[in-house]
Scaffold this active site. Sequence first.
Site, PDB file in Angstrom:
ATOM      1  N   TYR A  17       0.795  -1.239   0.000  1.00  0.00           N
ATOM      2  CA  TYR A  17       0.000   0.000   0.000  1.00  0.00           C
ATOM      3  C   TYR A  17       0.822   1.281   0.000  1.00  0.00           C
ATOM      4  O   TYR A  17       0.263   2.374   0.003  1.00  0.00           O
ATOM      5  CB  TYR A  17      -0.922   0.001   1.229  1.00  0.00           C
ATOM      6  CG  TYR A  17      -1.690  -1.283   1.307  1.00  0.00           C
ATOM      7  CD1 TYR A  17      -2.726  -1.540   0.422  1.00  0.00           C
ATOM      8  CD2 TYR A  17      -1.317  -2.278   2.199  1.00  0.00           C
ATOM      9  CE1 TYR A  17      -3.381  -2.746   0.430  1.00  0.00           C
ATOM     10  CE2 TYR A  17      -1.970  -3.491   2.214  1.00  0.00           C
ATOM     11  CZ  TYR A  17      -2.999  -3.720   1.331  1.00  0.00           C
ATOM     12  OH  TYR A  17      -3.635  -4.917   1.331  1.00  0.00           O
ATOM     13  N   ASP A  19       3.014   2.588  -2.262  1.00  0.00           N
ATOM     14  CA  ASP A  19       3.068   3.380  -3.494  1.00  0.00           C
ATOM     15  C   ASP A  19       1.819   4.252  -3.600  1.00  0.00           C
ATOM     16  O   ASP A  19       1.906   5.471  -3.746  1.00  0.00           O
ATOM     17  CB  ASP A  19       3.164   2.455  -4.716  1.00  0.00           C
ATOM     18  CG  ASP A  19       4.300   1.466  -4.583  1.00  0.00           C
ATOM     19  OD1 ASP A  19       5.450   1.909  -4.520  1.00  0.00           O
ATOM     20  OD2 ASP A  19       4.031   0.250  -4.495  1.00  0.00           O
ATOM     21  N   TYR A 200       6.259  -6.518   7.963  1.00  0.00           N
ATOM     22  CA  TYR A 200       6.225  -7.534   6.918  1.00  0.00           C
ATOM     23  C   TYR A 200       6.124  -8.909   7.579  1.00  0.00           C
ATOM     24  O   TYR A 200       6.431  -9.052   8.776  1.00  0.00           O
ATOM     25  CB  TYR A 200       7.451  -7.402   6.011  1.00  0.00           C
ATOM     26  CG  TYR A 200       7.431  -6.071   5.273  1.00  0.00           C
ATOM     27  CD1 TYR A 200       6.440  -5.823   4.325  1.00  0.00           C
ATOM     28  CD2 TYR A 200       8.329  -5.050   5.576  1.00  0.00           C
ATOM     29  CE1 TYR A 200       6.367  -4.591   3.674  1.00  0.00           C
ATOM     30  CE2 TYR A 200       8.265  -3.817   4.928  1.00  0.00           C
ATOM     31  CZ  TYR A 200       7.271  -3.594   3.977  1.00  0.00           C
ATOM     32  OH  TYR A 200       7.181  -2.383   3.348  1.00  0.00           O
ATOM     33  N   ARG A 277       6.276   0.229   8.905  1.00  0.00           N
ATOM     34  CA  ARG A 277       7.084  -0.418   7.866  1.00  0.00           C
ATOM     35  C   ARG A 277       7.149   0.462   6.615  1.00  0.00           C
ATOM     36  O   ARG A 277       6.550   1.547   6.578  1.00  0.00           O
ATOM     37  CB  ARG A 277       6.474  -1.781   7.530  1.00  0.00           C
ATOM     38  CG  ARG A 277       5.209  -1.702   6.700  1.00  0.00           C
ATOM     39  CD  ARG A 277       4.588  -3.083   6.458  1.00  0.00           C
ATOM     40  NE  ARG A 277       3.710  -3.059   5.300  1.00  0.00           N
ATOM     41  CZ  ARG A 277       2.895  -4.044   4.963  1.00  0.00           C
ATOM     42  NH1 ARG A 277       2.846  -5.140   5.693  1.00  0.00           N
ATOM     43  NH2 ARG A 277       2.136  -3.948   3.887  1.00  0.00           N
ATOM     44  N   GLY A 278       7.824  -0.032   5.573  1.00  0.00           N
ATOM     45  CA  GLY A 278       7.793   0.619   4.260  1.00  0.00           C
ATOM     46  C   GLY A 278       8.239   2.061   4.290  1.00  0.00           C
ATOM     47  O   GLY A 278       9.305   2.391   4.817  1.00  0.00           O
ATOM     48  N   GLU A 279       7.399   2.928   3.744  1.00  0.00           N
ATOM     49  CA  GLU A 279       7.772   4.346   3.714  1.00  0.00           C
ATOM     50  C   GLU A 279       6.719   5.247   4.352  1.00  0.00           C
ATOM     51  O   GLU A 279       7.019   6.092   5.200  1.00  0.00           O
ATOM     52  CB  GLU A 279       8.030   4.790   2.263  1.00  0.00           C
ATOM     53  CG  GLU A 279       8.425   6.257   2.183  1.00  0.00           C
ATOM     54  CD  GLU A 279       8.985   6.686   0.842  1.00  0.00           C
ATOM     55  OE1 GLU A 279       9.680   5.890   0.190  1.00  0.00           O
ATOM     56  OE2 GLU A 279       8.704   7.835   0.443  1.00  0.00           O
ATOM     57  N   ASP A 280       5.461   5.063   3.957  1.00  0.00           N
ATOM     58  CA  ASP A 280       4.464   6.041   4.416  1.00  0.00           C
ATOM     59  C   ASP A 280       4.142   5.895   5.902  1.00  0.00           C
ATOM     60  O   ASP A 280       4.105   6.890   6.640  1.00  0.00           O
ATOM     61  CB  ASP A 280       3.189   5.936   3.574  1.00  0.00           C
ATOM     62  CG  ASP A 280       2.293   7.148   3.782  1.00  0.00           C
ATOM     63  OD1 ASP A 280       2.811   8.285   3.705  1.00  0.00           O
ATOM     64  OD2 ASP A 280       1.096   6.974   4.066  1.00  0.00           O
ATOM     65  N   SER A 281       3.915   4.665   6.368  1.00  0.00           N
ATOM     66  CA  SER A 281       3.608   4.500   7.804  1.00  0.00           C
ATOM     67  C   SER A 281       4.832   4.896   8.640  1.00  0.00           C
ATOM     68  O   SER A 281       4.694   5.431   9.750  1.00  0.00           O
ATOM     69  CB  SER A 281       3.170   3.065   8.111  1.00  0.00           C
ATOM     70  OG  SER A 281       4.157   2.135   7.737  1.00  0.00           O
TER      71      SER A 281
HETATM   72  O1  TRH Z   1       2.372  -1.244   2.538  1.00  0.00           O
HETATM   73  P1  TRH Z   1       3.815  -0.929   2.571  1.00  0.00           P
HETATM   74  O2  TRH Z   1       4.723  -2.037   2.810  1.00  0.00           O
HETATM   75  O3  TRH Z   1       4.160  -0.253   1.243  1.00  0.00           O
HETATM   76  C1  TRH Z   1       5.318  -0.137   0.494  1.00  0.00           C
HETATM   77  C2  TRH Z   1       5.273  -0.977  -0.734  1.00  0.00           C
HETATM   78  O4  TRH Z   1       5.718  -2.269  -0.404  1.00  0.00           O
HETATM   79  C3  TRH Z   1       6.119  -0.366  -1.785  1.00  0.00           C
HETATM   80  O5  TRH Z   1       6.294  -1.194  -2.904  1.00  0.00           O
HETATM   81  C4  TRH Z   1       7.411   0.111  -1.267  1.00  0.00           C
HETATM   82  O6  TRH Z   1       7.945   0.880  -2.280  1.00  0.00           O
HETATM   83  C5  TRH Z   1       7.212   0.965  -0.053  1.00  0.00           C
HETATM   84  O7  TRH Z   1       6.478   0.266   0.936  1.00  0.00           O
HETATM   85  C6  TRH Z   1       8.491   1.458   0.535  1.00  0.00           C
HETATM   86  O8  TRH Z   1       4.102   0.198   3.705  1.00  0.00           O
HETATM   87  P2  TRH Z   1       3.806   1.767   3.798  1.00  0.00           P
HETATM   88  O9  TRH Z   1       4.733   2.527   2.905  1.00  0.00           O
HETATM   89  O10 TRH Z   1       3.839   2.101   5.191  1.00  0.00           O
HETATM   90  O11 TRH Z   1       2.346   1.960   3.256  1.00  0.00           O
HETATM   91  C7  TRH Z   1       1.206   1.564   3.954  1.00  0.00           C
HETATM   92  C8  TRH Z   1       0.063   2.515   3.691  1.00  0.00           C
HETATM   93  O12 TRH Z   1      -1.136   1.976   4.175  1.00  0.00           O
HETATM   94  C9  TRH Z   1       0.237   3.860   4.385  1.00  0.00           C
HETATM   95  O13 TRH Z   1      -0.247   4.898   3.547  1.00  0.00           O
HETATM   96  C10 TRH Z   1      -0.640   3.750   5.626  1.00  0.00           C
HETATM   97  C11 TRH Z   1      -1.749   2.900   5.073  1.00  0.00           C
HETATM   98  N1  TRH Z   1      -2.528   2.152   6.058  1.00  0.00           N
HETATM   99  C12 TRH Z   1      -3.852   2.431   6.190  1.00  0.00           C
HETATM  100  O14 TRH Z   1      -4.371   3.351   5.528  1.00  0.00           O
HETATM  101  N2  TRH Z   1      -4.598   1.710   7.079  1.00  0.00           N
HETATM  102  C13 TRH Z   1      -4.061   0.725   7.843  1.00  0.00           C
HETATM  103  O15 TRH Z   1      -4.790   0.088   8.626  1.00  0.00           O
HETATM  104  C14 TRH Z   1      -2.661   0.460   7.711  1.00  0.00           C
HETATM  105  C15 TRH Z   1      -2.021  -0.611   8.540  1.00  0.00           C
HETATM  106  C16 TRH Z   1      -1.929   1.185   6.801  1.00  0.00           C
END
Ligand code: TRH
Length: 386
Positions: A17, A19, A200, A277-281
Amino acid sequence: MTSPTTLHLFCRVVDNYGDIGICWRLARQLQQEHHIAVTLWVDDLASFRRICPQVVLDLELQQVAGVTVRHWRGQDGEYTTADVADIVIEFFAVDIPPGYIAAMAQCEPRPRWFNLEGLTAEEWVEGCHLLTSPHPRLPLTKHFFFPGFTDKTGGLLREAGLEQQRLQFQADPAAMVDFLARFGVTPAEMAATRVSLFCYPYAPVAELFRVWQSGTAPVCCLVPEGVATEAVQAFLGTEAKAGAFASHGSLTVRVLPFVPQPDYDKLLWACDFNFVRGEDSFVRAQWAGWPFVWHIYPQDENLHHKKLRAFLQRYVAAVPSLAAFSLYWNGAGVTDGDEAVDWGVLWAAVEADMAEIVEKSADWQRQMLKNGDLASNLLKFATTLP
Ligand code: TRH
């Protein structure tokens, strides 16, 4: 050059999620705070809907929160200059349709073209931020735009009202109780150490659960559905569906629904400790100003361990307990051969330093605020371009 009024943001969902999470956040902010007409081109509406339930899966074009969402179906198609926006952003170096690029080259003036890169704390980023990349054949120039943790980078994504919302929420215990009660959190769990868990699948969750379970301090761990499913299921003894929960020893685990993005912020604000994890969270946990542990997105040849170390060096160099815990959480800790990791010892060290970690997290958040926000920084730079 005149101020830009239109912007196209191209997003390909590689997995999970992050990207779409980042692109959606950026798109909304540009539209709502900077009044730019944004079109978000996205290839995977189903992933998008998970974080934004208003998205309709079978629409080619739709308006969501003021942003035009276009289902990006592929690279074919003919485009004219009328199809091109003032600013074009490709996220994580996605290839935008060749016909669209050809139309960009016909525009007068040319659109300002950016490649928005991934976040890393490594030092080389400062040297690459805003570098240009001329198109090999067409009269077009692309700029690299790097998010980052210093004032020589593009900064981090942050909405203008976010800090105010957080402070308001955290100053209102009733709002926090109401929010958590929606997920079934009881008053006793409210009084425990509240932890949110987003990681993850290969994170050592089962090991950590064992430590919390046998500890003396009550812990309430809130896990969105689909996260660490195996370990959560083993703990619950039942399917890890939203609403499921169980308590063993000092630990209660509750499965939450995967909440919409704004509620995820509230979850981070309502917990004492967040696993992200990832970038946004990861970025949202920093804006929460609370202690957190980051599970970094894995890369070949353990390249991500280098990135993790670069971040920890900036964030918690002064608190070795949290740095060590974070390294082991990511499989990057130093072990002597087959020696097992002692999660009890690692967590106890973090707990012992918690007051200092809380203080450092708040300092870090204040430091990050000084770099401005990525959307405003990008627009400011775009208006300086010819
Ligand atoms: O989901 P992620 O692991 O996303 C990514 C992708 O793997 C991508 O390919 C990679 O490039 C990137 O990481 C670094 O983790 P992230 O980045 O934290 O994104 C999760 C999103 O989901 C973030 O916008 C928060 C949202 N979210 C919700 O809206 N509700 C929820 O309950 C949760 C747990 C997350």
